[in-house]
Design an enzyme around this catalytic site. Structure first.
Site, PDB file in Angstrom:
ATOM      1  CG  HIS A   1      -1.890   0.971   1.436  1.00  0.00           C
ATOM      2  ND1 HIS A   1      -1.621   2.268   1.806  1.00  0.00           N
ATOM      3  CD2 HIS A   1      -3.231   0.893   1.293  1.00  0.00           C
ATOM      4  CE1 HIS A   1      -2.761   2.944   1.893  1.00  0.00           C
ATOM      5  NE2 HIS A   1      -3.752   2.133   1.567  1.00  0.00           N
TER       6      HIS A   1
ATOM      7  CG  ASP B   1       0.804  -2.570   6.241  1.00  0.00           C
ATOM      8  OD1 ASP B   1      -0.148  -2.774   7.027  1.00  0.00           O
ATOM      9  OD2 ASP B   1       0.713  -1.846   5.227  1.00  0.00           O
TER      10      ASP B   1
ATOM     11  CE  LYS C   1      -6.953  -0.087   6.471  1.00  0.00           C
ATOM     12  NZ  LYS C   1      -7.732   0.265   5.296  1.00  0.00           N
TER      13      LYS C   1
ATOM     14  CB  CYS D   1      -3.642   3.357  -1.433  1.00  0.00           C
ATOM     15  SG  CYS D   1      -4.844   4.581  -0.973  1.00  0.00           S
TER      16      CYS D   1
ATOM     17  CD  GLN E   1      -6.679  -4.543   4.190  1.00  0.00           C
ATOM     18  OE1 GLN E   1      -7.601  -5.271   4.576  1.00  0.00           O
ATOM     19  NE2 GLN E   1      -6.868  -3.276   3.881  1.00  0.00           N
TER      20      GLN E   1
HETATM   21  N1  PMP Z   1      -1.525  -0.757   4.669  1.00  0.00           N
HETATM   22  C1  PMP Z   1      -2.471  -1.523   4.136  1.00  0.00           C
HETATM   23  C2  PMP Z   1      -2.128  -2.916   3.672  1.00  0.00           C
HETATM   24  C3  PMP Z   1      -3.779  -1.028   4.015  1.00  0.00           C
HETATM   25  O1  PMP Z   1      -4.732  -1.796   3.486  1.00  0.00           O
HETATM   26  C4  PMP Z   1      -4.074   0.286   4.467  1.00  0.00           C
HETATM   27  C5  PMP Z   1      -5.462   0.865   4.339  1.00  0.00           C
HETATM   28  N2  PMP Z   1      -6.109   0.601   3.148  1.00  0.00           N
HETATM   29  C6  PMP Z   1      -3.039   1.030   5.032  1.00  0.00           C
HETATM   30  C7  PMP Z   1      -1.789   0.476   5.110  1.00  0.00           C
HETATM   31  C8  PMP Z   1      -3.280   2.403   5.561  1.00  0.00           C
HETATM   32  O2  PMP Z   1      -4.115   2.359   6.672  1.00  0.00           O
HETATM   33  P1  PMP Z   1      -4.689   3.692   7.326  1.00  0.00           P
HETATM   34  O3  PMP Z   1      -5.337   4.456   6.211  1.00  0.00           O
HETATM   35  O4  PMP Z   1      -5.681   3.204   8.333  1.00  0.00           O
HETATM   36  O5  PMP Z   1      -3.550   4.418   7.931  1.00  0.00           O
END
Ligand code: PMP
Length: 407
Positions: free
Chosen positions: A123, A200, A226, A364, A203
């Site tokens: 991401h 990270d 999430k 993203c 997910q």
């Molecule tokens: N890493 C991953 C794998 C994500 O899916 C996301 C959110 N889509 C993020 C980072 C960023 O998370 P946040 O917007 O809650 O900071």
């Protein structure tokens, strides 16, 4: 007694409503999950009964609010099996957690000519902070590509590691393809070169079994929103030895020990990394969301969601002209697809008219879309309250849209 997964849906009030005159089918869980009533109630209860600024006060409300906030930290530490509660730092979310590390680790440990490895599956939140840090430190930003299945090549990863590598940042589950990456193996290989690894878990933490100690992650980050908790709260976990070695990120109140015009000494962990008034209510709400999640048997939960995913992917695969992206041997939570000749954006808007919420676009992850030579995908993503019926409605909706647009 563990809670029956099939009873979960009733705990989420937002799912009871209709959208565009259809019962809501919520399949945008990778963007954010819905919240159980208990987590919503926790926010109201905090502001109704407990609100006070924490740590500094000595009156009853301040003491109780502090205890509730620190109780939430203990719940998070227990949930990810951190060895020590003070290895858990509250942030605003995954993005802030990655930035915390990129700034502090970069400043202390990365010099010109050093290397940082991320993957092509990241991401932007676990990509851009490292790219920018490498630019600031004149280090080399290296990217481990994914193969035709949407998987990482560990042999290639091993060859990329060398004496200049300072850090590896990798997601456990890709938010665009759903690939479950072999983080344990990645960590083992990186540690053989004495390189720390950031996982990270945005997910993964809500879907698949996790344990920071057995995984041996040096850093582990995720977002409360999430995993059925409130927005505005996230976690930065780091092994104590690293947290002690890193400089603070933000400075100001609470993170200090002694301040004079000439110098400052910093507070102990975890407060060194929690400058200013934190999101107290949200931290408590996250703790309640964790209590909620812990009612389910984790393996049953994982199996339920994996069955659901396979069921949904099979339904979609039967639709002519529909392309599913990636074929990783282990996938979690994500159904990424397009229909030839139909824009992903149009598909999303039309599904919404049927009350079906999905996400469309790049998610993203522009590096993934560029590698696949597409502008985006339709992404349906799962949570514990989803059912086979939700996926049947999705597949049926897609078929109807194809018929409508291709007539
Ligand atoms: N890493 C991953 C794998 C994500 O899916 C996301 C959110 N889509 C993020 C980072 C960023 O998370 P946040 O917007 O809650 O900071």
């Amino acid at each position: 007694m563990t809670k029956d997964i099939h009873s979960a849906r009733a705990d989420f009030p937002i799912l009871k409503q209709s959208v565009n005159d259809h019962p809501l089918v919520y399949l945008d869980n990778a963007a954010t999950t819905q919240k159980p009533q208990v987590a919503i109630d926790a926010l109201v209860d905090y502001y109704t009964r407990l609100n006070a600024n924490i740590h500094r006060g000595n009156h009853s409300l301040a003491v109780q609010a502090t205890e509730a906030y620190e109780g939430a930290r203990r719940k998070v530490a227990g949930y990810i099996n951190a060895e020590r509660n003070h290895e858990v730092i509250f942030t605003r979310g995954t993005t802030e957690s990655v930035n915390l590390l990129a700034y502090t680790y970069g400043e202390k440990f990365v010099q010109a000519g050093d290397e940082v490895i991320v993957t092509q599956l990241e991401h932007h939140s676990n990509y851009v902070p490292w790219q920018q840090m490498c630019l600031r430190r004149r280090a080399t930003f290296r990217i481990l590509p994914f193969n035709e299945h949407g998987e990482l090549d560990l042999a290639l990863f091993e060859r990329m590691l060398n004496e200049k590598t300072r850090l590896v940042a990798v997601n456990h589950v890709s938010n665009s393809l759903g690939t479950v990456n072999p983080v344990e193996e990645i960590i083992r290989l990186a540690h053989a070169h004495e390189v720390p690894v950031l996982v990270d878990a945005a997910q993964s933490v809500q879907h698949i079994a996790h344990d920071v100690q057995s995984m041996d992650a040096d850093f582990y980050v995720f977002s409360g929103h999430k995993m059925y908790g409130p927005m505005g709260i996230g976690i930065f976990y780091g092994k104590e030895k690293w947290l002690e070695a890193l400089p603070p990120f933000l400075s100001g109140g609470e993170m200090i020990d002694n301040v004079t015009p000439e110098k400052v000494t910093f507070n102990v962990l975890p407060y060194k990394f929690e400058a200013g008034t934190p999101n107290v209510a949200q931290a408590i709400g996250l703790g309640v969301a964790i209590d909620y999640l812990k009612q389910f048997d984790p393996l049953e939960l994982q199996n339920y969601e994996e069955d659901l995913l396979t069921y949904g992917l099979n339904l979609l695969a039967e639709i002519p002209d529909l392309v599913i992206y990636g074929s990783p041997s282990h996938r979690s939570g994500i159904l990424p697809f397009n229909v030839n000749g139909i824009q992903h954006y149009d598909m999303g808007v039309l599904l919404d008219t049927m009350g079906i919420a999905v996400r469309t676009g790049q998610h993203c992850t522009q590096p993934i879309m560029d590698a696949l030579h597409i502008s985006g995908t339709v992404r349906a993503s799962l949570a514990l309250y989803n059912s086979r019926e939700d996926l049947e409605k999705l597949a049926d909706g897609v078929r109807r849209i194809i018929k409508m647009l291709k007539r």
